[in-house]
Design a protein around this motif. Structure first.
Motif, PDB file in Angstrom:
ATOM      1  N   LYS A  90       4.368   1.047   1.948  1.00  0.00           N
ATOM      2  CA  LYS A  90       4.300   0.039   3.011  1.00  0.00           C
ATOM      3  C   LYS A  90       3.937  -1.340   2.443  1.00  0.00           C
ATOM      4  O   LYS A  90       2.948  -1.467   1.720  1.00  0.00           O
ATOM      5  CB  LYS A  90       3.245   0.473   4.020  1.00  0.00           C
ATOM      6  CG  LYS A  90       3.146  -0.462   5.198  1.00  0.00           C
ATOM      7  CD  LYS A  90       2.064  -0.011   6.146  1.00  0.00           C
ATOM      8  CE  LYS A  90       1.646  -1.111   7.091  1.00  0.00           C
ATOM      9  NZ  LYS A  90       2.715  -1.788   7.791  1.00  0.00           N
ATOM     10  N   ALA A 132       2.275  -4.636   3.125  1.00  0.00           N
ATOM     11  CA  ALA A 132       1.392  -5.306   4.085  1.00  0.00           C
ATOM     12  C   ALA A 132       1.689  -6.798   4.096  1.00  0.00           C
ATOM     13  O   ALA A 132       1.529  -7.476   5.110  1.00  0.00           O
ATOM     14  CB  ALA A 132      -0.065  -5.058   3.720  1.00  0.00           C
ATOM     15  N   TYR A 177       0.898  -1.162   0.000  1.00  0.00           N
ATOM     16  CA  TYR A 177       0.000   0.000   0.000  1.00  0.00           C
ATOM     17  C   TYR A 177       0.932   1.207   0.000  1.00  0.00           C
ATOM     18  O   TYR A 177       1.529   1.507   1.038  1.00  0.00           O
ATOM     19  CB  TYR A 177      -0.891   0.028   1.236  1.00  0.00           C
ATOM     20  CG  TYR A 177      -1.876  -1.108   1.324  1.00  0.00           C
ATOM     21  CD1 TYR A 177      -2.944  -1.211   0.430  1.00  0.00           C
ATOM     22  CD2 TYR A 177      -1.751  -2.082   2.306  1.00  0.00           C
ATOM     23  CE1 TYR A 177      -3.854  -2.255   0.518  1.00  0.00           C
ATOM     24  CE2 TYR A 177      -2.663  -3.123   2.408  1.00  0.00           C
ATOM     25  CZ  TYR A 177      -3.709  -3.199   1.505  1.00  0.00           C
ATOM     26  OH  TYR A 177      -4.606  -4.229   1.605  1.00  0.00           O
ATOM     27  N   PRO A 214      -0.976 -11.774  14.650  1.00  0.00           N
ATOM     28  CA  PRO A 214      -1.418 -10.639  15.455  1.00  0.00           C
ATOM     29  C   PRO A 214      -2.152  -9.622  14.588  1.00  0.00           C
ATOM     30  O   PRO A 214      -2.041  -9.666  13.354  1.00  0.00           O
ATOM     31  CB  PRO A 214      -0.107 -10.028  15.966  1.00  0.00           C
ATOM     32  CG  PRO A 214       0.970 -11.007  15.664  1.00  0.00           C
ATOM     33  CD  PRO A 214       0.489 -11.907  14.591  1.00  0.00           C
ATOM     34  N   ASN A 215      -2.886  -8.713  15.198  1.00  0.00           N
ATOM     35  CA  ASN A 215      -3.554  -7.663  14.432  1.00  0.00           C
ATOM     36  C   ASN A 215      -2.542  -6.928  13.575  1.00  0.00           C
ATOM     37  O   ASN A 215      -1.426  -6.650  14.025  1.00  0.00           O
ATOM     38  CB  ASN A 215      -4.248  -6.675  15.371  1.00  0.00           C
ATOM     39  CG  ASN A 215      -5.566  -7.236  15.869  1.00  0.00           C
ATOM     40  OD1 ASN A 215      -6.258  -7.942  15.129  1.00  0.00           O
ATOM     41  ND2 ASN A 215      -5.910  -6.948  17.112  1.00  0.00           N
ATOM     42  N   GLY A 216      -2.920  -6.645  12.333  1.00  0.00           N
ATOM     43  CA  GLY A 216      -2.014  -5.915  11.436  1.00  0.00           C
ATOM     44  C   GLY A 216      -1.028  -6.822  10.716  1.00  0.00           C
ATOM     45  O   GLY A 216      -0.186  -6.352   9.952  1.00  0.00           O
ATOM     46  N   ALA A 217      -1.130  -8.160  10.935  1.00  0.00           N
ATOM     47  CA  ALA A 217      -0.175  -9.090  10.320  1.00  0.00           C
ATOM     48  C   ALA A 217      -0.360  -9.197   8.811  1.00  0.00           C
ATOM     49  O   ALA A 217       0.558  -9.589   8.097  1.00  0.00           O
ATOM     50  CB  ALA A 217      -0.315 -10.467  10.954  1.00  0.00           C
ATOM     51  N   GLY A 218      -1.568  -8.867   8.324  1.00  0.00           N
ATOM     52  CA  GLY A 218      -1.821  -8.945   6.886  1.00  0.00           C
ATOM     53  C   GLY A 218      -2.879  -9.972   6.497  1.00  0.00           C
ATOM     54  O   GLY A 218      -3.065 -10.259   5.316  1.00  0.00           O
ATOM     55  N   LYS A 219      -3.612 -10.507   7.486  1.00  0.00           N
ATOM     56  CA  LYS A 219      -4.584 -11.563   7.203  1.00  0.00           C
ATOM     57  C   LYS A 219      -5.704 -11.084   6.278  1.00  0.00           C
ATOM     58  O   LYS A 219      -6.028 -11.730   5.283  1.00  0.00           O
ATOM     59  CB  LYS A 219      -5.191 -12.090   8.521  1.00  0.00           C
ATOM     60  CG  LYS A 219      -4.155 -12.612   9.500  1.00  0.00           C
ATOM     61  CD  LYS A 219      -4.784 -13.148  10.766  1.00  0.00           C
ATOM     62  CE  LYS A 219      -5.521 -12.104  11.591  1.00  0.00           C
ATOM     63  NZ  LYS A 219      -4.664 -11.014  12.094  1.00  0.00           N
ATOM     64  N   SER A 220      -6.316  -9.950   6.615  1.00  0.00           N
ATOM     65  CA  SER A 220      -7.417  -9.454   5.786  1.00  0.00           C
ATOM     66  C   SER A 220      -6.941  -9.138   4.376  1.00  0.00           C
ATOM     67  O   SER A 220      -7.642  -9.401   3.398  1.00  0.00           O
ATOM     68  CB  SER A 220      -8.045  -8.199   6.398  1.00  0.00           C
ATOM     69  OG  SER A 220      -8.544  -8.506   7.665  1.00  0.00           O
ATOM     70  N   THR A 221      -5.744  -8.608   4.284  1.00  0.00           N
ATOM     71  CA  THR A 221      -5.177  -8.295   2.967  1.00  0.00           C
ATOM     72  C   THR A 221      -5.084  -9.568   2.125  1.00  0.00           C
ATOM     73  O   THR A 221      -5.447  -9.584   0.948  1.00  0.00           O
ATOM     74  CB  THR A 221      -3.779  -7.653   3.138  1.00  0.00           C
ATOM     75  OG1 THR A 221      -3.936  -6.455   3.909  1.00  0.00           O
ATOM     76  CG2 THR A 221      -3.148  -7.321   1.808  1.00  0.00           C
TER      77      THR A 221
HETATM   78  P1  ADP Z   1      -4.882  -8.129   9.798  1.00  0.00           P
HETATM   79  O1  ADP Z   1      -6.100  -8.536   9.030  1.00  0.00           O
HETATM   80  O2  ADP Z   1      -3.918  -9.269  10.031  1.00  0.00           O
HETATM   81  O3  ADP Z   1      -5.193  -7.394  11.057  1.00  0.00           O
HETATM   82  P2  ADP Z   1      -4.484  -6.251   7.600  1.00  0.00           P
HETATM   83  O4  ADP Z   1      -4.390  -7.069   6.362  1.00  0.00           O
HETATM   84  O5  ADP Z   1      -5.789  -5.579   7.876  1.00  0.00           O
HETATM   85  O6  ADP Z   1      -4.019  -7.131   8.870  1.00  0.00           O
HETATM   86  O7  ADP Z   1      -3.355  -5.119   7.570  1.00  0.00           O
HETATM   87  C1  ADP Z   1      -1.983  -5.394   7.269  1.00  0.00           C
HETATM   88  C2  ADP Z   1      -1.233  -4.076   7.214  1.00  0.00           C
HETATM   89  O8  ADP Z   1      -1.605  -3.345   6.045  1.00  0.00           O
HETATM   90  C3  ADP Z   1      -1.518  -3.149   8.402  1.00  0.00           C
HETATM   91  O9  ADP Z   1      -0.331  -2.491   8.740  1.00  0.00           O
HETATM   92  C4  ADP Z   1      -2.548  -2.186   7.852  1.00  0.00           C
HETATM   93  O10 ADP Z   1      -2.441  -0.955   8.497  1.00  0.00           O
HETATM   94  C5  ADP Z   1      -2.142  -2.094   6.388  1.00  0.00           C
HETATM   95  N1  ADP Z   1      -3.300  -1.845   5.498  1.00  0.00           N
HETATM   96  C6  ADP Z   1      -4.380  -2.647   5.339  1.00  0.00           C
HETATM   97  N2  ADP Z   1      -5.231  -2.143   4.409  1.00  0.00           N
HETATM   98  C7  ADP Z   1      -4.683  -0.977   3.967  1.00  0.00           C
HETATM   99  C8  ADP Z   1      -5.074   0.020   3.018  1.00  0.00           C
HETATM  100  N3  ADP Z   1      -6.214  -0.092   2.312  1.00  0.00           N
HETATM  101  N4  ADP Z   1      -4.245   1.085   2.853  1.00  0.00           N
HETATM  102  C9  ADP Z   1      -3.089   1.196   3.541  1.00  0.00           C
HETATM  103  N5  ADP Z   1      -2.661   0.293   4.448  1.00  0.00           N
HETATM  104  C10 ADP Z   1      -3.440  -0.787   4.671  1.00  0.00           C
END
Ligand code: ADP
Length: 303
Positions: free
Chosen positions: A14, A16, A11, A35-42
């Motif tokens: 950064k 992810a 992103y 952990p939160n922010g690990a990149g799972k949702s991405t």
């Molecule tokens: P998780 O689901 O494991 O909590 P995410 O996939 O939501 O992790 O996020 C992984 C990293 O990417 C985090 O640092 C988050 O801040 C960043 N991130 C997620 N989505 C976006 C986005 N649309 N724009 C910028 N940064 C993002």
């Protein structure tokens, strides 16, 4: 089968997700932990074609999700249970999806029953509890009767009875031969839910293996040994590379050797053993340990 191959997602500046590769196989519930922010949702969003990898590929059944014309019949997903129109009833929501995806309308009643919302289907979603929204999200994922199912934090907001029900449902779906991939930031949630794990930290792969193998990773596993000849056993174990901590009650705390190996060494050396108790590291401890390492590792940025 889901295949993630050398995927990086940036992103802006950064990353992810960095150079991530793993495979999720059918017939198991696979937990996706970090952990939160690990990149799972991405990662889940890339599996569904909602984000494009900056590099690498994500395929489901051999091709990217967007390459599947059958959509909901091929992959069912629950990403965010709140991301739903509150003014509609549960039944209307599912019916609209069934119609727009060419699915038989009878599936609506079937999935409502399946998730325990048979009596609530006629009520507006805005009045649903978080747990009911999670159930509706699961019903939506099941609507197309797909072989691949993705769930992002599906246990959030469920009461203990709901958690038990979801676990039973996931196990059944896996037994039917489906691929079930479930994210969570809590190891305690996955312990009785998944049989396989993919663990990531700071966007990098930490582990992809069975829950059993993962539990065995805890490097601080120790064994209590009690013997009338502490000195002799201590020498034997130290020579075999163990770290040995003696106590005043003729017992030793041993790390670095399995209980079986300790027993064998004592037998070979003719040292009597009165107690041999392995202390298995908990899954939670193994998780904390490996994710803590990943944070240190990532900050060094060695790769
Ligand atoms: P998780 O689901 O494991 O909590 P995410 O996939 O939501 O992790 O996020 C992984 C990293 O990417 C985090 O640092 C988050 O801040 C960043 N991130 C997620 N989505 C976006 C986005 N649309 N724009 C910028 N940064 C993002």
């Amino acid at each position: 089968m889901i295949e993630v191959r050398e995927v990086t997602k940036r992103y802006g500046a950064k990353a992810a997700v960095s150079d991530l590769s793993f495979t999720v196989r059918p017939g198991h519930v696979t937990g996706f932990l970090g952990p939160n922010g690990a990149g799972k949702s991405t990662v889940l969003r890339m599996m569904l074609g909602l984000h494009r990898p900056t590099a690498g590929s994500v395929t489901i059944g051999g091709r990217p999700f967007v390459g599947w014309p059958r959509g909901m019949r091929h992959v069912g997903a629950l990403l965010d249970a709140h991301d739903i129109h509150g003014g509609r009833t549960g039944r209307a929501h599912l019916t609209a999806l069934a119609v727009s995806n060419g699915l038989p309308r009878r599936r609506v009643g079937e999935v409502l029953e399946e998730v325990g919302l048979g009596d609530a289907g006629h009520r507006r979603i805005g009045g649903y509890s978080l747990g009911m929204k999670q159930r509706l999200g699961i019903a939506t994922a099941l609507l197309g009767n797909p072989p691949v199912l993705l769930f992002d934090e599906p246990l959030n907001g469920l009461d203990p009875e709901g958690v038990k029900w979801v676990r039973g449902l996931f196990h059944r779906l896996a037994e039917e031969g489906r691929t079930v991939f479930v994210s969570s930031h809590l190891m305690s949630e996955m312990a009785n839910t998944a049989t396989h794990l993919v663990v990531i930290g700071k966007g990098r792969l930490i582990a992809a293996e069975s829950l059993k193998d993962f539990a065995a990773r805890g490097t601080h596993q120790s064994v209590t040994v009690r013997t009338p000849d502490v000195a002799a056993l201590r020498t034997v174990l130290a020579e075999a590379g163990a770290s040995v901590e003696p106590h005043t009650d003729n017992s030793l705390t041993v790390t670095g050797l399995s209980a079986a190996r300790i027993g064998d060494l004592a037998f070979q050396s003719l040292v009597p053993v009165h107690e041999l108790t392995p202390h298995t590291a908990s899954l939670e401890a193994a998780f904390m340990e490996v994710t803590a390492d990943s944070v240190e590792y990532a900050s060094g940025d060695a790769r």
